[in-house]
Design an enzyme around this catalytic site. Sequence first.
Site, PDB file in Angstrom:
ATOM      1  CG  HIS A  86      -0.479   0.123   2.532  1.00 52.79           C
ATOM      2  ND1 HIS A  86      -0.226   1.345   3.106  1.00 52.79           N
ATOM      3  CD2 HIS A  86      -0.172  -0.803   3.467  1.00 52.79           C
ATOM      4  CE1 HIS A  86       0.207   1.155   4.354  1.00 52.79           C
ATOM      5  NE2 HIS A  86       0.262  -0.138   4.595  1.00 52.79           N
ATOM      6  CG  ASP A  88      -2.662   4.268   2.834  1.00 54.57           C
ATOM      7  OD1 ASP A  88      -2.270   3.186   2.370  1.00 54.57           O
ATOM      8  OD2 ASP A  88      -3.432   4.338   3.811  1.00 54.57           O
ATOM      9  CG  ASP A 149       2.772   0.811   7.787  1.00 55.02           C
ATOM     10  OD1 ASP A 149       2.343   0.351   6.730  1.00 55.02           O
ATOM     11  OD2 ASP A 149       2.103   0.889   8.834  1.00 55.02           O
ATOM     12  CD  GLU A 183      -3.180  -1.436   5.605  1.00 53.87           C
ATOM     13  OE1 GLU A 183      -3.431  -2.421   6.321  1.00 53.87           O
ATOM     14  OE2 GLU A 183      -2.654  -0.412   6.068  1.00 53.87           O
ATOM     15  CD  GLU A 184      -1.409   2.369   7.642  1.00 52.22           C
ATOM     16  OE1 GLU A 184      -2.073   1.964   8.606  1.00 52.22           O
ATOM     17  OE2 GLU A 184      -0.237   2.019   7.424  1.00 52.22           O
ATOM     18  CG  ASP A 206       1.222  -3.426   5.676  1.00 52.09           C
ATOM     19  OD1 ASP A 206       2.121  -2.736   6.166  1.00 52.09           O
ATOM     20  OD2 ASP A 206       0.034  -3.061   5.627  1.00 52.09           O
ATOM     21  CG  HIS A 388       0.736   3.440  12.306  1.00 52.73           C
ATOM     22  ND1 HIS A 388      -0.569   3.059  12.430  1.00 52.73           N
ATOM     23  CD2 HIS A 388       1.196   2.826  11.192  1.00 52.73           C
ATOM     24  CE1 HIS A 388      -0.887   2.232  11.451  1.00 52.73           C
ATOM     25  NE2 HIS A 388       0.178   2.072  10.682  1.00 52.73           N
TER      26      HIS A 388
HETATM   27 ZN    ZN Z   1       0.761  -0.880   6.553  1.00 52.89          ZN
END
Ligand code: ZN
Length: 420
Positions: A86, A88, A149, A183-184, A206, A388
């Site tokens: 992903h 994003d 990520d 995805e997030e 991921d 994150h």
């Molecule tokens: Zn991820």
Amino acid sequence: MGNNDIYEKVKERLIRYAKIDTQSQPYSGHWPTTEKQKDLAIVLKKELIDIGVSNVYLDETNYVVYGRIPSNINDGNAKAVGFVAHMDTAPDASGTDVKPWVLENYDGKDIVLNEKEHIVMKAADYTNLENYIGQDLILTDGTTLLGGDDKASIAAIMTMAEYLCDNSDIRHGEIALAFTPDEEVGGLAKDLDLNRFGAKCAYTLDGDHLGWYENETFYASEAVFEFTGRSVHTGTAKDIMINAVDIAAEFIGMLPKKERPQNTDGREGFYHVISCNGDCEYSKVRLIIRDFDFDTFKKRESFLKECAEKIGSGYGHDRVKLTINHQYSNMKEILKDVPYMTAILKDAIKKAGVRPVCEPFRGGTDGAALSFRGLPCPNLSAGYENAHGRFEYVPIQSMVKNVEILLNIVNAYANLKYTN
Ligand SMILES: [Zn+2]
């Protein structure tokens, strides 16, 4: 391309991708949730074309990037395999003006991320750092996330693709690639067009910690309770007022305390109140339910219905509204029928000299949703750490290993004949 080249390629790629702001945004009111994700999609499209990937396509509406590397095996019967990551980054921390930098040969000590603002990553707080002593880390300046990520995965997939395009003597079946948005924020790769993608089985990339892989996720649903009260002047409220906030509190009090995320791990499921707001007239409680076991999961949904029933019989059924939305299911339900997929993944990790670790994933992956749409998708870890947040980092050596793991997977599928 030797190991040194792969090192330089993944490093250059992650640094370049990380600088492009691709933060997604929940409840933005449109889909994809942010336009800026397309900035990276455009870069990836061009890069796929430049390295010689075929069928490169950017879906201008849904921001999904596709590409294929045709089989070079003459008998043409090898099984096609795909890889998905992903684009994003998480809304939890800023993704604007990311300034990645490299710390070579990490010595195990605290890392000063930002001298001016006195931001230090303490080795005592982030004990995962000790696993990477002697390695080279890509870090942030302590004010944004890194976006490893999941851009560490995109860097690995892209470098694997380039390696295959440059080395036509490596036998491989058809390879399908896709990079997806959102995805997030629960996008679940819903706009991935499986026909355009091509392969009938794939791996998502991921997750943290090199060598970890997953073939099991939660069953997941979201529940929304809405309570309607009756607001009158507090001075004359006796026997008339019904406070919707009190009802919300009463409901939350019914949820078993032991079954909260902070009190569970391993295979245990939970209820988690995401938000609670309102006033005397109206209140709303939003919560999620998670469990690995289907029966227990269904029991949790029934329990919420019983709660609604109980509150309804006290205050009046028209004062309670419960909506349950299914989110995703445990992908093991699908993956148990294609055990070779997980076996190949585990073997590919081992062959790269990395210790494979498989644990039920206490969350969902886009692959969980894709599996139920007919594209079985175990997950391989991207190798990032502290995702994150502002202390996120990616060891370059982990991305190099992931390229090797991907090539091992490709090699295994080259020797696998179509069975369906
Ligand atoms: Zn991820």
